[in-house]
Motif scaffolding. Structure first.
Motif, PDB file in Angstrom:
ATOM      1  N   GLY A   1      -9.790  -4.429  -5.682  1.00  0.00           N
ATOM      2  CA  GLY A   1      -9.913  -3.000  -5.913  1.00  0.00           C
ATOM      3  C   GLY A   1      -9.009  -2.144  -5.061  1.00  0.00           C
ATOM      4  O   GLY A   1      -9.049  -0.911  -5.174  1.00  0.00           O
ATOM      5  N   THR A   2      -8.176  -2.761  -4.209  1.00  0.00           N
ATOM      6  CA  THR A   2      -7.269  -1.980  -3.361  1.00  0.00           C
ATOM      7  C   THR A   2      -6.120  -1.430  -4.199  1.00  0.00           C
ATOM      8  O   THR A   2      -5.428  -2.177  -4.894  1.00  0.00           O
ATOM      9  N   PRO A   3      -5.872  -0.104  -4.163  1.00  0.00           N
ATOM     10  CA  PRO A   3      -4.715   0.445  -4.902  1.00  0.00           C
ATOM     11  C   PRO A   3      -3.415   0.103  -4.189  1.00  0.00           C
ATOM     12  O   PRO A   3      -3.262   0.323  -2.994  1.00  0.00           O
ATOM     13  N   LEU A   4      -2.470  -0.424  -4.939  1.00  0.00           N
ATOM     14  CA  LEU A   4      -1.164  -0.807  -4.409  1.00  0.00           C
ATOM     15  C   LEU A   4      -0.069  -0.216  -5.277  1.00  0.00           C
ATOM     16  O   LEU A   4      -0.313   0.245  -6.397  1.00  0.00           O
ATOM     17  N   ARG A   5       1.149  -0.225  -4.746  1.00  0.00           N
ATOM     18  CA  ARG A   5       2.303   0.253  -5.501  1.00  0.00           C
ATOM     19  C   ARG A   5       3.258  -0.906  -5.721  1.00  0.00           C
ATOM     20  O   ARG A   5       3.545  -1.695  -4.802  1.00  0.00           O
TER      21      ARG A   5
ATOM     22  N   ARG B   1       1.460   2.335  -9.938  1.00  0.00           N
ATOM     23  CA  ARG B   1       0.353   1.832  -9.136  1.00  0.00           C
ATOM     24  C   ARG B   1      -0.279   0.613  -9.812  1.00  0.00           C
ATOM     25  O   ARG B   1      -0.247   0.475 -11.041  1.00  0.00           O
ATOM     26  N   TRP B   2      -0.875  -0.206  -8.981  1.00  0.00           N
ATOM     27  CA  TRP B   2      -1.524  -1.434  -9.463  1.00  0.00           C
ATOM     28  C   TRP B   2      -2.706  -1.723  -8.558  1.00  0.00           C
ATOM     29  O   TRP B   2      -2.642  -1.506  -7.339  1.00  0.00           O
ATOM     30  N   THR B   3      -3.779  -2.203  -9.141  1.00  0.00           N
ATOM     31  CA  THR B   3      -5.008  -2.457  -8.383  1.00  0.00           C
ATOM     32  C   THR B   3      -5.221  -3.947  -8.224  1.00  0.00           C
ATOM     33  O   THR B   3      -5.082  -4.720  -9.183  1.00  0.00           O
ATOM     34  N   THR B   4      -5.546  -4.367  -7.027  1.00  0.00           N
ATOM     35  CA  THR B   4      -5.789  -5.781  -6.755  1.00  0.00           C
ATOM     36  C   THR B   4      -6.975  -6.277  -7.582  1.00  0.00           C
ATOM     37  O   THR B   4      -8.063  -5.677  -7.525  1.00  0.00           O
TER      38      THR B   4
ATOM     39  N   THR C   1       0.843  -1.188   0.000  1.00  0.00           N
ATOM     40  CA  THR C   1       0.000   0.000   0.000  1.00  0.00           C
ATOM     41  C   THR C   1       0.883   1.244   0.000  1.00  0.00           C
ATOM     42  O   THR C   1       1.985   1.229   0.569  1.00  0.00           O
TER      43      THR C   1
END
Length: 784
Positions: free
Chosen positions: A559-563, A570-573, A508
């Motif tokens: 849908g959780t935004p991650l790096r 950024r990448w989304t679950t 995150t």
């Protein structure tokens, strides 16, 4: 009191006594010359070793400079833009049969690109420059796998400035199409970085201190024994001088003069041996450690201290030896007393050492202070030297209990040891001190290197299968070809299974906990976890077996935004299809947290471009050179492929470096002690030539004499090794207590150390048998 000198009427003062003793050492006939030569050779070997020790600071300084000059990492955290003065470089280190090989792939970005130390020109793409040691290793028989791995034309050699030692394996491979930040590539505009030396951790500082004491203490014992060569003949000659008018003070001065001259000749011989051996030091590789000739330059102050210390030691030993005999005009040599050796002061010495060690270090910082170091050194010396004090007492009491019965060879040996206990233990003292120090060092190594106990292995983990191990091959290329790489590894002999997937770390934004994502098609994912129905576009949350989720810190939610990575995009679950359990086929199934398994469509092109191509391997230990075959297959796919074997113990580089240096020193000390024992044994046989010849003339069998010589070595040696083992384990335990470590004894290694010391003594004794055989000839009856 004054006296007339033989052949003259001038007064005989202290300086004249020294000069007269020195003249006797040179003109005392054949026996005197041999005695002086033996003493000089013994002292010379010890001085050469001390000069080698005095060169350690210089060698370390030169080695540190080479390390600093070839640093190829941007330690300034500044952005380096591409220009004609920059170069791209990446690590491509490898290992071949336990030998570490330092490799770098380089691509200059212009004509002004800085050159690594020791490299005259950059190799063209696909070519390499290698160190002389690596060139020899590549040409050696049995290096076919390494030649296949480094199958590149050699266009030059790495010079000395770019090597830590002449035996180091280094190569630079020319690369092309390298990109900064991809596959470990980084941009540099210079090589080298100077930074202040960090203090060693307390454990390593203590290990260095202990190593120095352990290496130098046997050398001092050896020199002290060498000064006493020919002591019995010297005492008989001094008795003759008493007969013509010399008093006790004069005889002491004459003896000191002989010792000083022999020691000075030994110091000169030691310097010659050191200079001669220094020219060939580049050819030696002891325990993986090698140095250049110019590195072996003694510090002037340490060299001067060596000369003064050796001279002082010879005078002190000679004086102490004179106190133990009464040289009378009408007696050849009469022992100055028949009293039993007292034990209290012999035990007091090691007890004093224990007290000093217990009070020397109250906290870790004391190991970096001169006072704390001095107390540790004094305590260690008291314990080690205590071996030489206790051993004569133990030999005397054992021979007193065991004499009068047994075979003739045993009785002859016991009687000889009783008559000359000092000479019997003198030859064994060096090996006993060396073994005690080696046992203490090994105990210290084992305790410091001991890692915290690992959790019990899970029954489903593949590595629990007998003779099966795991490995991980990784390439950070962003190509997404892990499945193709896995097929190549699977065809390698000895590999049981290869699972290919892309792997990346996400978190995150901010200070989030890093979480693992693996990307592969359904066929590969089924090898990692027990999945339900799977199709491209699915994602699965995998729970490792047996964890219970108590330590799980992952927060997977669609849908959780991650790096990606530390500073990536950024990448989304993605949507999680189902939850599954990891299988035993997963070579990395020991992750304590939940991970996300995704198909390529669910991961998306951004994640695929930043994922490292990873291949999980299982292989059999029975296959010959399996690890080297795996490394070779990886290098053939791409030079930047890294291969790790998690089941293999990972050592501390600093600890490993100190360990190699100390093991090299212990090896050299053992060779020195073996040489000292040989000289001492030959000196004793030469002194007993007439006695041996008389025994044979009266009908004693030579076989009996050979047995007695072996018993004379075995008896003090057995006691010496017993005392050394007790003192060594005690010293190691106390040293570990100073840094809060628990002692764990590697008994097999400790027994091997004792066996090595015993084997050295037996071999040296066997080498003296030809001299013994010659000493029993009738010619030995002649006497002048």
């Amino acid at each position: 009191m004054t006296a007339k000198v033989p052949g003259g009427g001038r007064r005989f003062g202290g300086l004249r006594a020294l000069c007269f003793g020195a003249r006797l050492a040179l003109t005392g006939g054949r026996d005197g010359t041999i005695r002086t030569a033996l003493t000089a050779v013994g002292v010379g070997l010890g001085v050469a070793m001390l000069l080698l020790a005095a060169s350690v600071p210089t060698a370390r300084h030169h080695r540190d400079e080479r390390i600093h000059h070839r640093i190829d990492i941007n330690l300034d955290d500044r952005v380096i833009k591409p220009s004609a003065d920059t170069v791209l470089i990446s690590d491509i280190d490898t290992v071949f049969r336990g030998k570490e090989i330092r490799g770098r792939m380089v691509q200059p970005e212009g004509s002004g690109a800085p050159l690594p130390p020791g490299v005259l020109h950059y190799p063209r793409p696909g070519e390499m420059v290698v160190s002389p040691a690596l060139r020899k290793l590549l040409a050696a028989p049995g290096s076919e796998l390494l030649r296949e791995r480094l199958a590149h034309p050699i266009t030059g050699e790495v010079g000395d400035p770019g090597l830590l030692g002449p035996g180091e394996y280094v190569f630079y491979l020319g690369g092309e199409h390298m990109v900064d930040g991809v596959a470990g590539a980084r941009r540099l505009d210079h090589f080298g970085k100077a930074y202040p030396r960090k203090p060693l951790p307390p454990e390593l500082a203590l290990l260095g201190i202990a190593g120095i004491v352990v290496l130098l203490a046997p050398v001092g014992v050896f020199i002290a024994a060498a000064v006493r060569f020919g002591g019995e003949q010297r005492d008989r000659r001094l008795a003759a001088l008493r007969l013509v008018g010399a008093d006790r003070g004069m005889t002491a001065g004459i003896a000191a003069g002989e010792a000083v001259l022999s020691t000075l000749v030994g110091i000169a011989l030691g310097a010659i041996l050191f200079i001669a051996g220094r020219q060939f030091i580049g050819l030696a590789d002891i325990q993986g450690l090698s140095v250049f000739t110019e590195d072996l330059t003694p510090e002037p102050l340490l060299a001067a201290l060596t000369v003064v210390a050796v001279l002082a030691l010879s005078l002190v030993v000679t004086r102490l030896a004179m106190n133990k005999v009464a040289v009378e005009p009408l007696g050849v040599v009469r022992r100055s007393g028949g009293t039993t050796r007292r034990l209290w002061w012999r035990i007091a010495m090691p007890l004093l050492g224990l007290v000093l060690l217990r009070t020397s270090v109250r906290n870790a910082s004391d190991l970096h202070n001169a006072g704390g170091v001095a107390l540790v050194v004094a305590g260690m010396l008291a314990l080690l030297v205590g071996v030489t004090a206790v051993l004569p007492w133990a030999v005397e009491h054992l021979t007193g209990l065991s004499g009068g019965f047994g075979p003739l060879s045993w009785q002859l040996a016991v009687r000889r040891v009783q008559l000359s206990g000092e000479a019997a233990t003198r030859s064994v003292n060096g090996i006993a001190v060396a073994v005690a120090g080696a046992v203490a060092l090994q105990t210290l190594f084992t305790g410091i290197a001991q890692s915290p106990p690992a959790p019990p292995p899970r029954m489903t983990h593949v590595s629990s299968a007998p003779r099966t191990h795991v490995g991980v091959a990784r390439l950070d290329d962003g190509m997404g070809e892990a499945e193709r790489y896995a097929a190549v590894f699977a065809a390698t002999p000895g590999v049981q299974q290869a699972i290919g997937f892309g792997e990346l770390s996400v978190s995150t934004p901010g200070d989030g906990f890093p979480q693992t994502v693996r990307i592969a098609d359904c066929a590969q994912l089924r090898l990692l976890a027990s999945l339900p129905a799977c199709s491209d576009g699915d994602a699965f949350l995998v729970v490792p077996p047996g964890t219970g989720g108590a330590d799980d810190m992952t927060t997977w939610k669609a849908g959780t935004p991650l790096r990606i990575g530390a500073g990536g995009p950024r990448w989304t679950t993605p949507r999680i299809t189902a939850t599954a359990h990891a299988t035993s086929a997963d070579p990395q199934g020991d992750f304590p947290e939940r991970m996300l398994l995704t198909t390529p469509r669910a991961a998306g092109p951004t994640a695929i471009a930043h994922a490292a191509s990873t291949v999980g391997l299982t292989y059999t230990a029975s296959g010959e050179d399996v690890q080297d075959r795996i490394r070779t297959a990886a290098a053939r796919l791409a030079p930047s492929f890294s291969v790790n074997f998690p089941g293999q113990p990972q050592g501390d580089p600093a600890l490993d470096g100190i360990k190699r240096a100390l093991l090299a020193g212990v090896t050299a000390v053992l060779l020195l002690i073996a040489a000292s024992m040989l000289l001492g044994a030959l000196e004793q046989l030469r002194d007993r030539t007439r006695v041996l010849a008389v025994l044979v003339a009266f009908g004693t069998r030579r076989r009996t004499l050979v047995g007695s010589v072996l018993w004379q070595t075995a008896l003090p040696l057995a006691l010496g090794l017993l005392v050394a083992g007790l003192v060594g384990t005690t010293l190691g335990r106390v040293l570990l207590g100073l840094v809060g470590k628990r002692a764990v004894y590697d008994w097999s290694t400790l027994l091997a150390i004792g066996g090595l010391g015993a084997a050295a003594a037996v071999v040296v004794t066997l080498l003296t048998l030809p001299t013994l055989w010659r000493s029993t000839r009738p010619e030995g009856l002649r006497h002048e």
